[in-house]
Design a protein around this motif. Structure first.
Motif, short mmCIF file in Angstrom:
data_model
loop_
_atom_site.label_atom_id
_atom_site.label_comp_id
_atom_site.label_asym_id
_atom_site.label_seq_id
_atom_site.Cartn_x
_atom_site.Cartn_y
_atom_site.Cartn_z
N LYS A 276 0.83 -1.21 0.00
CA LYS A 276 0.00 0.00 0.00
C LYS A 276 0.86 1.26 0.00
O LYS A 276 1.80 1.36 0.79
N GLY B 155 -11.92 1.48 -6.35
CA GLY B 155 -10.80 1.23 -5.44
C GLY B 155 -9.48 1.11 -6.18
O GLY B 155 -8.45 1.64 -5.75
N VAL B 156 -9.53 0.45 -7.33
CA VAL B 156 -8.29 0.26 -8.11
C VAL B 156 -7.82 1.61 -8.66
O VAL B 156 -6.62 1.93 -8.59
N TYR C 252 -10.01 8.99 1.20
CA TYR C 252 -9.09 7.88 0.93
C TYR C 252 -7.69 8.27 0.47
O TYR C 252 -6.78 7.47 0.58
N LEU C 253 -7.53 9.48 -0.06
CA LEU C 253 -6.19 9.91 -0.47
C LEU C 253 -5.76 11.05 0.45
O LEU C 253 -6.53 11.98 0.68
N LEU D 19 -2.42 6.54 0.22
CA LEU D 19 -3.74 5.95 0.54
C LEU D 19 -3.91 5.91 2.05
O LEU D 19 -3.04 5.45 2.78
N GLU D 20 -5.05 6.38 2.50
CA GLU D 20 -5.35 6.37 3.94
C GLU D 20 -5.67 4.94 4.38
O GLU D 20 -6.01 4.09 3.57
N LYS E 95 -6.31 3.75 -6.10
CA LYS E 95 -4.98 3.26 -5.73
C LYS E 95 -3.95 3.71 -6.76
O LYS E 95 -2.85 4.16 -6.40
#
Lengths: 74, 373, 262
Positions: free
Chosen positions: C16, C34-35, C68-69, C20-21, C38
């Motif tokens: 990871k 999600g991909v 998420y970021l 990304l959180e 990422k």
């Protein structure tokens, strides 16, 4: 000829059991577990660890980034 | 003394924006305010102060550009006229809900619908009661001269940043098109990111350095308890504005039996009405709200102790009159409150106002005492 | 070799990214979002852009992208992300600004904003997730829903006489002189995802070089909305979506130089 050995570590609690890693794996290493995690998902695991070459296809397609991949020459 | 010029209200809005260190203007043409963007484009402030000026594809885009710029802590503004402001309503609600400072100018024209291009004050409700969805308020300033068009640009930004809330200048086509002498403000430098942070804290999206957590500009909150807490915080802010930011002007109110309440263009006409009424022996005064939100409730309550009647004179079918009635009611008075106004782009004459006052308050004028409802 | 000897930091080949959180994503199992999140996060980290980046989240399933970021974010009104991004890049030209939008957000309600931002050649990156459906609101028809596809508002399948034709908005975007790099990618296989990452990287480089708007469509799945398994959705996408929305670069140019290949 040196053999490459890989290992997949699945963050069980973050896995949602979508199964994308299972079909992405070219060596049939991964399966969804019969057991479930605390959210009720059948998480992914290495059913066939010896076949893993650490190509990381599983990690790349994982939408939840719950796969970490290691690789070494043996 | 600053530079003196003879200018149109709309042109002054543009000049004042450049001079007060505005970072960006985003707008879309609509009569009767198109000179704001035209003046900016002719002035080319990007060469002088670095101010960005952009003609957007719609009012919807304009207000969302304002959202983006404001979210980066920049002093940004837009201007439009009534139908365009309706299109912006969603964006304004987002800006209020995300607690961003900005300036929106509404150079009102007659409505509803496409209406007319002549002046009007029929967007009062839209301006002071929200206009978009949800419980929010704008700081609403109502200039009555070209000079105030100049002064209120800087003041709006000051209040907007003080409260992290959108501010609106609610003016109309008459003031926008009117030429008057104006004393322009001196140039102020634009703020740097560091100055913005110093003034109002670290909330703007400027790019996340490792020294702080990420900043998020959003009005979304899925947890009802947190959303309610946000609403409570907004209401506290609006209450504080009501305590600290009310602005108004009184004209011959000390001995007045009747108070005309009028803002913007209408208040200029009503000054003359007061003179005409007084020459006829009627004790009439004028209250001119400068801030429409926060509304000058307290002075209305005070005036209601002596006054026999209030006449709200607006270029609308009666909108501000409701706030006057509320202020009188809240003060526990039964002073009668009436409305007079022309619509459809027609501006009332001073004489019409006096006639309306005599007509609507004939009972009080004849008997001299207040009557109960 | 024992697994415990293999699982060591020096043997790490995939993990990871810091950008990304740790917050688990709210997306359904197998969701393409999600991909793509990422890939973006990896690139922002690898290209050292964290301090410069401002992301614009849409309304739609990715409305919470900001969770998420680990970068600065603004959450835009439905469809208006390109307008928000326009102001940001104009006022802060040294930053890296991207919008992340779905098909309803970008191609329906925000059709005007995306066209005009791209036409002005704003130096922003647009990530366009095309899964042919409104995911967040429960699987309604999107402008990109393909003919015959069943959604909750086209229960008999999209009928073009009634609903119009599926919109290839990326092809329209490629014709605008303001765009520099316009491509259509997917993330359903590891090789597709790796290729998509290279495309996004190129798009970011173009934006940083001020070449104009870069636009990356990602043909994606919405297995919940499509009422399929994640794996089944990938197969269906390959068989049905990609023939209508073929993958590959539509334009590779510089703002103002019209070299659209379509």
């Amino acid at each position: 000829m040196a053999k490459v050995q890989g290992a997949v570590v699945v963050n069980i609690e973050e896995c949602k059991g979508c199964g994308l890693c299972v079909v992405a794996c070219p060596h049939d290493v991964l399966q969804l577990n019969k057991e479930v995690n605390s959210k009720g998902y059948h998480y992914s695991y290495m059913a066939n660890p010896n076949a893993c070459v650490g190509c990381a296809h599983c990690g790349v397609v994982c939408p939840d980034t719950c796969i970490t991949v290691y690789r070494a020459k043996v | 003394m600053g530079e003196l010029k003879l200018m149109k209200g709309n042109e002054v809005l543009a000049e004042a924006a450049i001079r007060c260190g505005c970072d960006g203007y985003f707008g879309y043409p609509i009569t009767p305010q198109s000179e704001v963007m035209e003046t900016l484009m002719a002035r080319q402030p990007w060469n002088e102060t670095g101010m960005v000026v952009l003609q957007a594809e719609s009012e919807v885009a304009s207000i969302n550009m304002v959202y983006g710029g404001a979210g980066a802590g920049k002093k940004v503004m837009t201007s439009s006229s009534s139908p365009g402001i309706s299109l912006m309503a969603e964006g304004i609600s987002y800006i209020a809900g995300s607690e961003l400072p900005c300036l929106i100018v509404n150079v009102q024209r007659g409505g509803p619908g496409l209406g007319t291009i002549q002046p009007s004050q029929a967007d009062y409700f839209q301006a002071v009661k929200g206009g978009g969805h949800g419980d929010y308020k704008l700081i609403v300033l109502a200039p009555a001269s070209v000079q105030e068009m100049n002064d209120f640009v800087d003041l709006s930004f000051e209040l907007a940043f003080k409260y992290r809330n959108p501010a609106m200048i609610l003016t109309d086509g008459a003031l926008g098109q009117m030429m008057e002498k104006v004393e322009l403000a001196d140039f102020k430098p634009r703020w740097t990111d560091e100055e913005i942070e110093e003034k109002s804290g670290s909330w703007a999206t400027t790019g996340k350095p490792s020294s702080r957590k990420k900043n998020i500009v959003t009005s979304l909150e899925m947890d009802s308890n947190i959303m309610e807490a946000n609403n409570h915080r907004f209401q506290e802010k609006y209450k504080k504005m009501e305590e600290d930011e009310v602005r108004y002007e009184l004209f011959h109110c000390d001995d007045a039996d009747f108070i005309i309440v009028a803002y913007g263009s209408s208040s200029r006409i009503c000054q003359k009405s007061v003179e005409i009424a007084r020459s006829k022996g009627l004790k009439v005064g004028l209250l001119r709200p400068i801030t429409l939100f926060p509304f000058p409730n307290k002075i209305i309550a005070e005036l209601a102790r002596k006054a026999k009647g209030f006449l709200s004179v607006e270029m609308s079918s009666g909108q501000m009159v409701e706030d006057i009635k509320l202020a009188v009611y809240e003060a526990g008075r039964n002073t009668r409150v009436n409305h007079f106004g022309r619509t459809g782009g027609i501006i009332h004459t001073p004489e019409e106002v006096v006639e309306a006052l005599e007509d609507k308050f004939s009972w009080e004028l004849n008997y001299g005492v207040k009557r109960s409802y | 070799m024992e697994l415990k000897d293999l699982i060591k930091p020096e043997n790490l080949v995939y993990g990871k990214t810091k950008i990304l959180e740790d917050e688990p994503m709210h997306y359904c199992p197998g969701c393409s979002h999600g991909v793509v999140h990422k890939l973006l996060a990896e690139l922002i980290g690898e290209m050292g852009l964290q301090e410069k980046t401002i992301g614009i989240a849409p309304v739609g399933c990715a409305v919470f992208a900001y969770k998420y970021l680990d970068i600065d974010w603004q959450e835009a009104a439905h469809g208006r992300a390109p307008a928000v991004a326009t102001a940001l890049i104009r006022l802060k030209p040294d930053n890296f600004v991207f919008t992340y939008q779905g098909d309803g957000d970008l191609a329906s309600i925000g059709a005007a904003e995306i066209m005009h931002a791209c036409n002005r050649g704003e130096n922003i990156l647009v990530i366009f997730i095309n899964n042919g459906i409104y995911g967040m609101t429960g699987g309604q028809m999107a402008p990109t829903t393909i003919e015959g596809m069943v959604t909750s508002t086209t229960p008999g399948g999209r009928n073009v006489d009634l609903n119009g034709y599926p919109m290839k908005i990326t092809n329209l975007i490629a014709q605008l002189p303001g765009t520099s790099y316009v491509t259509r990618q997917a993330v359903h296989t590891a090789s597709a995802a790796r290729k998509c990452k290279r495309s996004i990287k190129k798009a970011i480089e173009n934006v940083l070089d001020k070449k104009g708007t870069s636009f990356v469509e990602v043909v994606s799945t919405c297995n919940s909305g499509w009422k399929m398994t994640p794996v089944g959705a990938n197969t269906w996408m390959e068989d049905n979506m990609i023939p209508y929305y073929p993958l590959g670069d539509l334009k590779d140019s510089v703002k103002g130089e019209n070299s659209s290949e379509n």
